[in-house]
Scaffold this motif. Structure first.
Motif, PDB file in Angstrom:
ATOM      1  N   ASP A   1       0.837  -1.208   0.000  1.00  0.00           N
ATOM      2  CA  ASP A   1       0.000   0.000   0.000  1.00  0.00           C
ATOM      3  C   ASP A   1       0.864   1.248   0.000  1.00  0.00           C
ATOM      4  O   ASP A   1       1.765   1.374   0.776  1.00  0.00           O
ATOM      5  N   ARG A   9      14.385  -1.375   3.812  1.00  0.00           N
ATOM      6  CA  ARG A   9      13.791  -2.651   3.389  1.00  0.00           C
ATOM      7  C   ARG A   9      14.617  -3.821   3.910  1.00  0.00           C
ATOM      8  O   ARG A   9      14.079  -4.866   4.258  1.00  0.00           O
ATOM      9  N   TYR A  35       4.561  -5.668  13.908  1.00  0.00           N
ATOM     10  CA  TYR A  35       4.527  -7.120  13.979  1.00  0.00           C
ATOM     11  C   TYR A  35       5.882  -7.672  13.542  1.00  0.00           C
ATOM     12  O   TYR A  35       6.583  -7.066  12.739  1.00  0.00           O
ATOM     13  N   GLN A  37       7.419 -11.320  11.838  1.00  0.00           N
ATOM     14  CA  GLN A  37       6.979 -12.547  11.174  1.00  0.00           C
ATOM     15  C   GLN A  37       8.130 -13.528  11.121  1.00  0.00           C
ATOM     16  O   GLN A  37       9.172 -13.241  10.548  1.00  0.00           O
ATOM     17  N   GLY A  40       6.552 -20.359  10.965  1.00  0.00           N
ATOM     18  CA  GLY A  40       5.854 -21.185  11.947  1.00  0.00           C
ATOM     19  C   GLY A  40       5.123 -20.409  13.029  1.00  0.00           C
ATOM     20  O   GLY A  40       4.400 -20.998  13.829  1.00  0.00           O
ATOM     21  N   HIS A  41       5.312 -19.089  13.056  1.00  0.00           N
ATOM     22  CA  HIS A  41       4.673 -18.283  14.098  1.00  0.00           C
ATOM     23  C   HIS A  41       3.673 -17.279  13.553  1.00  0.00           C
ATOM     24  O   HIS A  41       3.047 -16.564  14.318  1.00  0.00           O
ATOM     25  N   GLY A  42       3.528 -17.196  12.287  1.00  0.00           N
ATOM     26  CA  GLY A  42       2.628 -16.193  11.752  1.00  0.00           C
ATOM     27  C   GLY A  42       3.126 -14.803  12.084  1.00  0.00           C
ATOM     28  O   GLY A  42       4.327 -14.538  12.106  1.00  0.00           O
ATOM     29  N   LEU A  43       2.193 -13.920  12.389  1.00  0.00           N
ATOM     30  CA  LEU A  43       2.530 -12.542  12.729  1.00  0.00           C
ATOM     31  C   LEU A  43       2.276 -12.339  14.218  1.00  0.00           C
ATOM     32  O   LEU A  43       1.178 -12.618  14.709  1.00  0.00           O
ATOM     33  N   TYR A  48       1.818  -1.577  19.915  1.00  0.00           N
ATOM     34  CA  TYR A  48       0.864  -0.835  19.129  1.00  0.00           C
ATOM     35  C   TYR A  48       0.618   0.525  19.758  1.00  0.00           C
ATOM     36  O   TYR A  48       1.019   0.776  20.908  1.00  0.00           O
ATOM     37  N   PHE A  90       6.939  -5.995  10.158  1.00  0.00           N
ATOM     38  CA  PHE A  90       5.899  -5.283   9.431  1.00  0.00           C
ATOM     39  C   PHE A  90       5.264  -4.225  10.316  1.00  0.00           C
ATOM     40  O   PHE A  90       4.884  -4.500  11.456  1.00  0.00           O
ATOM     41  N   LEU A 103      -6.282  -4.088   8.683  1.00  0.00           N
ATOM     42  CA  LEU A 103      -4.909  -3.645   8.870  1.00  0.00           C
ATOM     43  C   LEU A 103      -4.296  -3.398   7.498  1.00  0.00           C
ATOM     44  O   LEU A 103      -4.446  -4.210   6.594  1.00  0.00           O
ATOM     45  N   PHE A 105      -0.719  -2.994   5.788  1.00  0.00           N
ATOM     46  CA  PHE A 105       0.677  -3.290   6.094  1.00  0.00           C
ATOM     47  C   PHE A 105       1.626  -2.558   5.167  1.00  0.00           C
ATOM     48  O   PHE A 105       1.323  -2.334   3.984  1.00  0.00           O
ATOM     49  N   GLY A 106       2.805  -2.227   5.711  1.00  0.00           N
ATOM     50  CA  GLY A 106       3.894  -1.755   4.896  1.00  0.00           C
ATOM     51  C   GLY A 106       4.578  -2.937   4.225  1.00  0.00           C
ATOM     52  O   GLY A 106       4.202  -4.087   4.427  1.00  0.00           O
ATOM     53  N   ASN A 107       5.621  -2.647   3.440  1.00  0.00           N
ATOM     54  CA  ASN A 107       6.316  -3.691   2.689  1.00  0.00           C
ATOM     55  C   ASN A 107       7.266  -4.531   3.525  1.00  0.00           C
ATOM     56  O   ASN A 107       7.781  -5.529   3.053  1.00  0.00           O
TER      57      ASN A 107
ATOM     58  N   TYR B  35      -6.294 -12.613   5.598  1.00  0.00           N
ATOM     59  CA  TYR B  35      -5.291 -11.887   4.826  1.00  0.00           C
ATOM     60  C   TYR B  35      -4.589 -12.847   3.875  1.00  0.00           C
ATOM     61  O   TYR B  35      -4.458 -14.035   4.153  1.00  0.00           O
ATOM     62  N   HIS B  42       3.691  -8.378   1.431  1.00  0.00           N
ATOM     63  CA  HIS B  42       3.142  -8.107   2.743  1.00  0.00           C
ATOM     64  C   HIS B  42       1.705  -8.601   2.809  1.00  0.00           C
ATOM     65  O   HIS B  42       1.058  -8.771   1.765  1.00  0.00           O
ATOM     66  N   PRO B  43       1.164  -8.841   4.002  1.00  0.00           N
ATOM     67  CA  PRO B  43      -0.225  -9.292   4.101  1.00  0.00           C
ATOM     68  C   PRO B  43      -1.188  -8.231   3.579  1.00  0.00           C
ATOM     69  O   PRO B  43      -1.012  -7.040   3.832  1.00  0.00           O
ATOM     70  N   PHE B  88      -3.648 -16.098   5.899  1.00  0.00           N
ATOM     71  CA  PHE B  88      -3.688 -15.992   7.354  1.00  0.00           C
ATOM     72  C   PHE B  88      -5.088 -15.633   7.819  1.00  0.00           C
ATOM     73  O   PHE B  88      -5.745 -14.786   7.217  1.00  0.00           O
ATOM     74  N   PHE B 102      -3.053 -13.727  15.133  1.00  0.00           N
ATOM     75  CA  PHE B 102      -2.935 -14.350  13.820  1.00  0.00           C
ATOM     76  C   PHE B 102      -2.678 -15.844  13.939  1.00  0.00           C
ATOM     77  O   PHE B 102      -1.950 -16.300  14.834  1.00  0.00           O
ATOM     78  N   GLY B 103      -3.261 -16.597  13.016  1.00  0.00           N
ATOM     79  CA  GLY B 103      -2.870 -17.986  12.843  1.00  0.00           C
ATOM     80  C   GLY B 103      -1.513 -18.038  12.172  1.00  0.00           C
ATOM     81  O   GLY B 103      -1.017 -17.021  11.689  1.00  0.00           O
ATOM     82  N   SER B 104      -0.917 -19.228  12.133  1.00  0.00           N
ATOM     83  CA  SER B 104       0.430 -19.353  11.570  1.00  0.00           C
ATOM     84  C   SER B 104       0.411 -19.402  10.043  1.00  0.00           C
ATOM     85  O   SER B 104       1.463 -19.401   9.411  1.00  0.00           O
TER      86      SER B 104
END
Lengths: 114, 112
Positions: A1, A9, A35, A37, A40-43, A48, A90, A103, A105-107, B35, B42-43, B88, B102-104
């Motif tokens: 976005d 970066r 966040y 990333q 295996g852990h997602g975000l 915040y 992120f 949400l 997100f940035g890059n 997402y 990115h998401p 996600f 969030f889920g993984s």
């Protein structure tokens, strides 16, 4: 976005160094988030902010510091980087509180701590 | 604390096959968001579900929110190579700490 930008970066730093990741949004969203990333852990939420000068801890805040002196900026500082902080970071913003609106997100910033 | 489990972790399909990812929460949710993250990207927000039993469609994507508001699914009909990425879910608990979890994620690979 286009409305939310992160810099740098990519960043490589050494253990023990301080590093700051920048985040800037142009939507005037009240809420901003950081966040990390990892596979295996997602975000996972680090910190915040609900508005300028209002910040709160997320799920994994240890080793990180944030500030929000202006609505549009939300920098994240690693005071003394550790290898476990190697991750993709992120920044995100939203109009409403968590879960109340999408949400944006940035890059992302890919940080490597050697 | 709240946990959001997502399965499968990874799925490889032939183009044209269907795909489903499931999200299960340890607590009742107020709402759930989905997402998509393309490789190296990115998401990006897809949708939000709020009501018990809600079903929403976006072209080939169908999203469901369980009656008990503890689970959700995303189904893609006739996958295309443009569907490649990680999907996600993110749930907001009804009570306790009101933080989006969030889920993984489920990584989808589509073979042309």
């Amino acid at each position: 976005d286009a409305g939310i930008t992160q810099s740098p970066r990519y960043k490589i730093t050494e253990t023990g160094r301080q590093v700051t990741l920048m985040c800037h949004q142009t939507w005037s969203h009240s809420y901003m988030f950081w966040y990390r990333q990892d596979l295996g852990h997602g975000l996972r939420l680090i910190y915040y902010s609900a508005a300028a000068d209002i910040t709160d801890k997320g799920e994994v805040p240890d080793g990180y510091v944030v500030s929000r002196s202006k609505t549009e900026n939300f920098p994240l500082t690693l005071e003394s980087a550790t290898r476990s902080q190697t991750s993709v970071y992120f920044c995100a913003s939203s109009e409403l509180r968590q879960g109340g609106s999408p949400l944006h997100f940035g890059n992302g910033t890919r940080l490597t701590v050697t | 604390g709240q946990q959001v489990m997502q399965i499968p972790q990874y799925q490889h399909v032939q183009e044209g096959e269907d795909f489903t990812t499931y999200c299960n929460s340890s607590t009742t949710l107020s709402n759930i968001q989905w997402y998509k993250q393309r490789p190296g990207g990115h998401p990006v927000f897809l949708i939000q579900l709020v009501k018990s039993g809600e079903v929403k469609k976006q072209k080939r994507l169908t999203f469901q929110f369980g009656e008990a508001k503890k689970n959700s699914s995303l189904h893609i009909t006739a996958t295309q190579t443009t569907d490649v990425g990680t999907y996600f879910c993110a749930g907001l608990p009804q009570t306790g700490r009101r933080a989006l979890t969030f889920g993984s994620g489920t990584r989808l690979q589509v073979q042309p």
